[in-house]
Write a protein that holds these residues in place. Structure first.
Motif, PDB file in Angstrom:
ATOM      1  N   ALA A 134       0.693  -1.010  -0.082  1.00  0.00           N
ATOM      2  CA  ALA A 134      -0.141  -0.054  -0.159  1.00  0.00           C
ATOM      3  C   ALA A 134       0.830   1.320  -0.099  1.00  0.00           C
ATOM      4  N   ILE A 135       1.989   1.361   0.543  1.00  0.00           N
ATOM      5  CA  ILE A 135       2.792   2.316   0.947  1.00  0.00           C
ATOM      6  C   ILE A 135       3.393   2.860  -0.471  1.00  0.00           C
ATOM      7  N   LEU A 136       3.919   1.634  -0.999  1.00  0.00           N
ATOM      8  CA  LEU A 136       4.622   1.695  -2.393  1.00  0.00           C
ATOM      9  C   LEU A 136       3.625   2.133  -3.714  1.00  0.00           C
ATOM     10  N   GLY A 137       2.486   1.645  -3.501  1.00  0.00           N
ATOM     11  CA  GLY A 137       1.446   1.854  -4.432  1.00  0.00           C
ATOM     12  C   GLY A 137       1.201   0.881  -5.420  1.00  0.00           C
ATOM     13  N   GLY A 138       1.955  -0.266  -5.026  1.00  0.00           N
ATOM     14  CA  GLY A 138       2.079  -1.521  -5.881  1.00  0.00           C
ATOM     15  C   GLY A 138       3.181  -2.431  -5.441  1.00  0.00           C
ATOM     16  N   ASP A 139       3.470  -3.498  -6.191  1.00  0.00           N
ATOM     17  CA  ASP A 139       4.557  -4.405  -6.002  1.00  0.00           C
ATOM     18  C   ASP A 139       5.821  -3.993  -6.311  1.00  0.00           C
ATOM     19  N   VAL A 140       5.967  -3.293  -7.463  1.00  0.00           N
ATOM     20  CA  VAL A 140       7.225  -2.453  -7.864  1.00  0.00           C
ATOM     21  C   VAL A 140       6.977  -1.255  -8.305  1.00  0.00           C
ATOM     22  N   SER A 141       7.956  -0.327  -7.811  1.00  0.00           N
ATOM     23  CA  SER A 141       7.829   1.220  -8.388  1.00  0.00           C
ATOM     24  C   SER A 141       9.226   1.280  -9.466  1.00  0.00           C
ATOM     25  N   PHE A 142       8.948   1.954 -10.549  1.00  0.00           N
ATOM     26  CA  PHE A 142      10.155   2.465 -11.372  1.00  0.00           C
ATOM     27  C   PHE A 142      10.046   4.115 -11.389  1.00  0.00           C
ATOM     28  N   ASP A 143      11.182   4.627 -10.845  1.00  0.00           N
ATOM     29  CA  ASP A 143      11.124   6.087 -10.744  1.00  0.00           C
ATOM     30  C   ASP A 143      12.115   6.803 -11.847  1.00  0.00           C
ATOM     31  N   LEU A 144      11.389   7.690 -12.329  1.00  0.00           N
ATOM     32  CA  LEU A 144      12.379   8.147 -13.558  1.00  0.00           C
ATOM     33  C   LEU A 144      12.210   9.871 -13.375  1.00  0.00           C
ATOM     34  N   ALA A 145      13.405  10.563 -13.534  1.00  0.00           N
ATOM     35  CA  ALA A 145      13.556  11.947 -13.463  1.00  0.00           C
ATOM     36  C   ALA A 145      13.540  12.478 -14.584  1.00  0.00           C
ATOM     37  N   GLN A 146      12.394  13.498 -14.863  1.00  0.00           N
ATOM     38  CA  GLN A 146      12.339  14.494 -16.033  1.00  0.00           C
ATOM     39  C   GLN A 146      12.036  13.718 -17.167  1.00  0.00           C
ATOM     40  N   ARG A 147      11.482  12.582 -17.195  1.00  0.00           N
ATOM     41  CA  ARG A 147      11.084  11.884 -18.462  1.00  0.00           C
ATOM     42  C   ARG A 147       9.905  10.968 -18.094  1.00  0.00           C
ATOM     43  N   GLU A 148       9.079  10.592 -19.235  1.00  0.00           N
ATOM     44  CA  GLU A 148       7.811   9.619 -19.053  1.00  0.00           C
ATOM     45  C   GLU A 148       8.516   8.289 -19.642  1.00  0.00           C
ATOM     46  N   LEU A 149       7.666   7.241 -19.366  1.00  0.00           N
ATOM     47  CA  LEU A 149       8.098   6.091 -20.082  1.00  0.00           C
ATOM     48  C   LEU A 149       8.004   6.074 -21.576  1.00  0.00           C
ATOM     49  N   LYS A 150       8.961   5.585 -22.095  1.00  0.00           N
ATOM     50  CA  LYS A 150       8.734   5.272 -23.571  1.00  0.00           C
ATOM     51  C   LYS A 150       7.870   4.136 -23.978  1.00  0.00           C
ATOM     52  N   ASP A 151       7.349   4.236 -25.099  1.00  0.00           N
ATOM     53  CA  ASP A 151       6.374   3.120 -25.535  1.00  0.00           C
ATOM     54  C   ASP A 151       6.769   1.467 -25.542  1.00  0.00           C
ATOM     55  N   PRO A 152       8.013   1.548 -25.496  1.00  0.00           N
ATOM     56  CA  PRO A 152       8.505   0.084 -25.366  1.00  0.00           C
ATOM     57  C   PRO A 152       8.428  -0.377 -23.917  1.00  0.00           C
ATOM     58  N   GLU A 153       8.876   0.718 -23.004  1.00  0.00           N
ATOM     59  CA  GLU A 153       8.881   0.303 -21.706  1.00  0.00           C
ATOM     60  C   GLU A 153       7.650   0.266 -20.993  1.00  0.00           C
ATOM     61  N   ARG A 154       6.703   1.103 -21.465  1.00  0.00           N
ATOM     62  CA  ARG A 154       5.369   1.200 -20.879  1.00  0.00           C
ATOM     63  C   ARG A 154       4.546  -0.118 -21.264  1.00  0.00           C
ATOM     64  N   ASP A 155       4.707  -0.695 -22.416  1.00  0.00           N
ATOM     65  CA  ASP A 155       4.321  -2.115 -23.108  1.00  0.00           C
ATOM     66  C   ASP A 155       4.615  -2.973 -22.119  1.00  0.00           C
ATOM     67  N   PHE A 156       5.989  -3.066 -21.860  1.00  0.00           N
ATOM     68  CA  PHE A 156       6.934  -4.052 -21.168  1.00  0.00           C
ATOM     69  C   PHE A 156       6.024  -4.350 -19.745  1.00  0.00           C
ATOM     70  N   LEU A 157       6.182  -2.967 -19.221  1.00  0.00           N
ATOM     71  CA  LEU A 157       5.645  -3.022 -17.548  1.00  0.00           C
ATOM     72  C   LEU A 157       4.206  -3.539 -17.643  1.00  0.00           C
ATOM     73  N   ALA A 158       3.174  -2.857 -18.526  1.00  0.00           N
ATOM     74  CA  ALA A 158       1.742  -3.246 -18.350  1.00  0.00           C
ATOM     75  C   ALA A 158       1.515  -4.545 -18.719  1.00  0.00           C
ATOM     76  N   SER A 159       2.461  -5.362 -19.718  1.00  0.00           N
ATOM     77  CA  SER A 159       2.371  -6.796 -19.760  1.00  0.00           C
ATOM     78  C   SER A 159       2.274  -7.655 -18.760  1.00  0.00           C
ATOM     79  N   HIS A 160       2.786  -7.260 -17.582  1.00  0.00           N
ATOM     80  CA  HIS A 160       3.123  -7.892 -16.265  1.00  0.00           C
ATOM     81  C   HIS A 160       2.209  -7.661 -15.366  1.00  0.00           C
ATOM     82  N   GLY A 161       1.179  -6.940 -15.457  1.00  0.00           N
ATOM     83  CA  GLY A 161       0.384  -6.538 -14.469  1.00  0.00           C
ATOM     84  C   GLY A 161      -0.343  -5.220 -14.472  1.00  0.00           C
ATOM     85  N   ARG A 162      -1.159  -4.758 -13.632  1.00  0.00           N
ATOM     86  CA  ARG A 162      -1.722  -3.239 -13.711  1.00  0.00           C
ATOM     87  C   ARG A 162      -0.661  -2.257 -13.773  1.00  0.00           C
ATOM     88  N   LEU A 163      -0.755  -1.502 -14.402  1.00  0.00           N
ATOM     89  CA  LEU A 163       0.151  -0.079 -14.438  1.00  0.00           C
ATOM     90  C   LEU A 163      -0.277   1.274 -14.190  1.00  0.00           C
TER      91      LEU A 163
END
Length: 870
Positions: free
Chosen positions: A76-105
């Motif tokens: 609950a504190i983390l907001g999920g099982d794993v957190s990926f933290d990025l500075a000054q940029r959003e996920l690129k499409d391949p990165e987003r697709d990979f993370l979303a394919s393993h669960g809820r994003l």
């Protein structure tokens, strides 16, 4: 009469023939029978042991309870099982697709901005923009109660927000009122009472404002180079009631790192929510544990005094037992058993108090603690406290107990006029050293930071040696003083240096606690003074963030028009994360504790043609202004030393999802105290050619500025440049000061235990000398001394000893504080005389009060009963 009754009980328990070697049960039976008369004289002993054990066990138990709370509510504190933290940029499409394919994003954006009322005040806020999937674990609590989607939805072009209660208080808002953030309009629809992932999202300098990610994009704040953190949480599988196993979580993290090795994200799992918090908690626990151990060691002096007094009171009993055939070893075993029985009671009391402390903290302060606490019984923490307590009791008891071995039989008849001063046998000295070495070994076994343990042990041993030397100097000085005309003063000076004087005990018991109190008081005061007092003309009044490079010129003109006497400085700023050192992954590096923070999370970086103001080159040389070669780096010298790097070594930094490797061209010393623009990492200008970035600016007033002018400028800046984040340095330092104050509460609580132990030990030391004082008073009264004169003599004696000890405690505590503030914290040190003098005066008053409290009973004793025993 009492001594003979005690001897009779012991002799009866031991039975005949007493010369035979005794088995432990018989010794134990004799010890218990002797306690039928009560535990008189062991009060200080019990309290000192119980206090120290309770402090150590309590600190450890609370720390483990905090860790358990984080682990239990990690998802609950983390907001999920794993957190990926990025500075000054959003996920690129391949990165987003990979993370979303393993669960809820779910994605969360965090950045600073300014909130404005139309024509009114402006305030710094911490925006937290969430998507529709937020929160995937836990629940956001709003007042008035409503769904998060209803509170944040758009209505007629106005977005809703839920804000921390501090924001409406600062801007004078009520529910339903409107405000502007960036280029968008908002309505305050709820007060944010609690957010499940507050710890993972971090604690900012401004009130938290919850809005949708769509609303954040409407503000226009998301520009190239904006200082924004993107947190992407993944709930593996379906994210339902049966979460993924720990092995599945670790496997997913490894797969993500392998698939995108240059992503530059920081990964955290539900078991490792906040690595920095966990490290700080461990360090703070170690520090408080050592402070608790200090109280236990101070209490050890009280233990030694109590045992020494106990042996003295039992000398006649011991002599009677020996006259009946008991050996010295038998007497030692008997008294050691009695000591261990009393110590066990103190250990049990301390263990119970320490075990209960997490429950008390959760019950009384649970709402104030910003972290989850899961109170429980922690055998490891309790066992650590009990072990420390037992070893301390043994280390300080063996030597005085050993003196009982050779107590002479003639003590029955002659001890009052010819007391024995024999040293204990070698075996008991060896026992004492063995217990002390075991205590030292335990300190190293339970302390992860061996350097801290070495420093602590060296300081403790030095303090004992120094205090002993100070006591001898006081006695030597008193011995060499000219003979005073005042009778009471002459008696007092003689009492300070006579054989069996209280001087060593008083100096040792009070000096340690007072030095600790003064040191902590001065350190706390200097940190607060450093945070509150800037350097006029050097310390900026404002930091301005997220200035678009294209608008930097217009912004500079704005500042010059509204603050013509201010000094303006600009610097480009990006966020990056160190990923490699000389080709070795940063996670595998082993930096010094002082520099480990540089490898944790992302850091501010910049590029410059010349040496930044406030920096001095230590090694190497700066690059030419027209340099066009491979990236070069200027690294702060202390960080370079902590990371084990030299000029010519290579650092790889991930910026905006791209790894940039550069060689260290020079190291430089930075004056951080000015709070001006400076960075740990400064790159050559060609390193980031074409990369989007924002500018950071500071405004410094020659006279330090004034509150009314600063607040007016803050409002005008927020209206003219809504996308620029304005940070008033005084507000930021005030927030830091509040955090220091919260930490100081825990430190003062632990140090107060040590001070209380000092007072108890002082009282025990004064009580231990009561019998000798009684005989002195009786003889003097027989020779014609009045009660008033004797009281004056005791007042002078306690006052002189207390004054010397207070001066030493003030000097030693000040020296320790100076060393820590100047050489560890790299801050200016100032003597805070009111605080130091208050502590010294309190020590003097306590010494005189406790001394006279015990003396008052002595003055009322009749001479006859004591003269008959001489």
């Amino acid at each position: 009469m009492e001594l003979h009754e005690s001897a009779s009980r012991l002799a009866s328990a031991l039975g005949a023939p007493i010369k035979q070697r005794l088995r432990l049960p018989l010794v134990l039976r004799a010890a218990l029978r002797d306690f039928r008369g009560g535990l008189r004289g062991f009060g200080i002993f019990l309290t000192c042991i119980a206090l120290g054990v309770a402090a150590i066990a309590g600190v450890g138990s609370v720390s483990l309870s905090l860790g358990d709370g984080l682990a239990a509510k990690g998802r609950a504190i983390l907001g999920g099982d794993v957190s990926f933290d990025l500075a000054q940029r959003e996920l690129k499409d391949p990165e987003r697709d990979f993370l979303a394919s393993h669960g809820r994003l779910s994605g969360v954006a965090i950045m600073r901005a300014m909130a404005r009322r139309e024509g009114g005040e402006a305030a710094l806020i911490e925006i937290k923009a969430v998507d529709r999937a937020y929160p995937m674990a836990g629940e956001a609590v709003l007042d008035p109660a409503q769904s998060l989607s209803a509170a944040l939805e758009e209505s007629n072009g106005v977005y809703g927000i839920a804000a921390d209660a501090a924001l409406p208080a600062r801007l004078g808002l009520s529910l339903g009122d409107r405000l502007d953030i960036g280029d968008a309009h908002f309505e305050l629809r709820a007060v944010l009472v609690a957010e499940p992932d507050q710890l993972a999202a971090g604690i900012g300098f401004g009130p938290r404002v919850l809005m949708t990610d769509t609303a954040l994009r409407a503000t226009g704040l998301l520009q190239p180079g904006s200082l924004v953190r993107w947190l992407y949480r993944v709930a593996l599988g379906d994210g339902g009631a049966s979460p993924a196993s720990d092995a599945e979580v670790e496997s997913f993290v490894a797969a993500a790192q392998k698939a995108f090795p240059d992503a530059g994200w920081e990964t955290r799992t539900r078991k490792n929510i906040s690595p920095q918090f966990s490290r700080n908690l461990d360090r703070f626990t170690q520090f408080l544990t050592l402070v608790g151990l200090t109280s236990l060691i101070i209490g050890g002096v009280g233990v030694a005094n109590a045992i020494r007094g106990y042996v003295e009171r039992k000398r006649t009993t011991i002599a009677i037992l020996k006259s009946l055939g008991a050996t010295g070893s038998t007497v030692f075993a008997l008294m050691l058993t009695q000591m261990l029985l009393v110590a066990s009671l103190g250990l049990a009391i301390g263990a119970v108090i320490g075990a209960a402390l997490p429950f008390v903290a959760a019950w009384g302060f649970g709402a104030m603690i910003p972290f989850p606490i899961a109170p429980a019984i922690h055998p490891a923490a309790i066992g650590q406290g009990v072990l420390y307590g037992l070893l301390t009791a043994l280390a300080f008891s063996m030597e005085p107990l050993g003196r009982a071995h050779d107590a002479p039989v003639q003590a029955v008849f002659r001890d009052e006029i010819e007391p024995s001063r024999a040293r204990p046998r070698l075996r008991y000295i060896v026992f004492t050293l063995a217990a002390a070495v075991s205590l030292i070994a335990a300190v190293f076994a339970f302390t992860a930071d061996r350097t801290l343990a070495w420093i602590y042990l060296a300081a403790t041993l030095a303090a004992f040696a120094l205090l002993r030397g100070i006591a001898l100097l006081i006695m030597a000085g008193a011995r060499r003083l000219p003979r005073a005309r005042h009778v009471a003063l002459r008696l007092a000076v003689a009492n300070i240096h006579r054989p069996g004087a209280l001087t060593p005990s008083v100096v040792l018991s009070l000096g340690l606690g007072l030095a600790l109190l003064v040191a902590l008081t001065l350190i706390d005061g200097n940190i607060r003074a450093e945070l509150k007092a800037g350097l006029p003309g050097a310390t900026p009044s404002f930091f301005f963030l997220d200035i678009q490079n294209a608008k930097a010129g217009a912004f500079a003109e704005f500042l010059q028009a509204h603050a013509p006497d201010g000094k303006i400085a600009f610097a480009p700023m990006l966020r990056g994360r160190i990923v490699k050192l000389n080709g070795l992954a940063a996670d595998a590096a082993q930096p010094k504790a002082s520099a480990a923070w540089v490898l944790q999370g992302d850091r501010g970086i910049t590029f410059a043609e010349s040496v930044p103001e406030g920096s001095v080159i230590v090694k190497g040389a700066w690059w030419p202004s027209d340099y066009k070669g491979p990236p070069l780096i200027s690294l702060e010298s202390d960080v370079a030393d902590g990371l084990g790097l030299e000029v010519g070594d290579e650092i790889t930094v991930n910026v905006l999802g791209r790894n940039i490797a550069g060689k260290i061209a020079n190291t430089r010393k930075v004056n951080w105290r000015t709070f001006g623009i400076n960075f740990v990492l400064v790159f050559s200008p060609n390193s980031f050619a074409g990369a989007p970035y924002g500018d950071l600016a500071t405004l410094t007033f020659p006279d330090g500025g004034n509150s009314s002018g600063e607040l007016a400028l803050l409002r005008e800046t927020a209206q003219a440049f809504p996308a620029v984040t304005t940070i008033r340095v005084k507000d930021a330092l005030e927030a830091a000061s509040q955090l220091v104050g919260q930490l100081a509460i825990a430190v003062r609580g632990a140090s107060s235990v040590a001070l209380l132990a000092s007072i108890l030990v002082l009282g025990g030391a004064l009580a231990a000398g009561r019998q000798a004082r009684t005989h002195d008073a009786v003889v003097l009264k027989t020779l014609g001394a009045t009660r008033t004169r004797l009281l004056a003599a005791f007042l002078y004696e306690y006052g002189l000893i207390g004054l010397c000890t207070a001066l030493f405690g003030m000097a030693a505590g000040g020296a320790a504080a100076f060393a820590i503030v100047r050489h560890v914290m790299n801050l200016d040190f100032a003597w805070l005389w009111p605080q130091a003098l208050t502590a010294a005066a309190a020590a003097l008053v306590v010494t005189i009060f406790l001394g006279l409290l015990g003396t008052w009973r002595i003055l009322g004793r009749k001479p006859a009963p004591y003269l008959r025993d001489l």
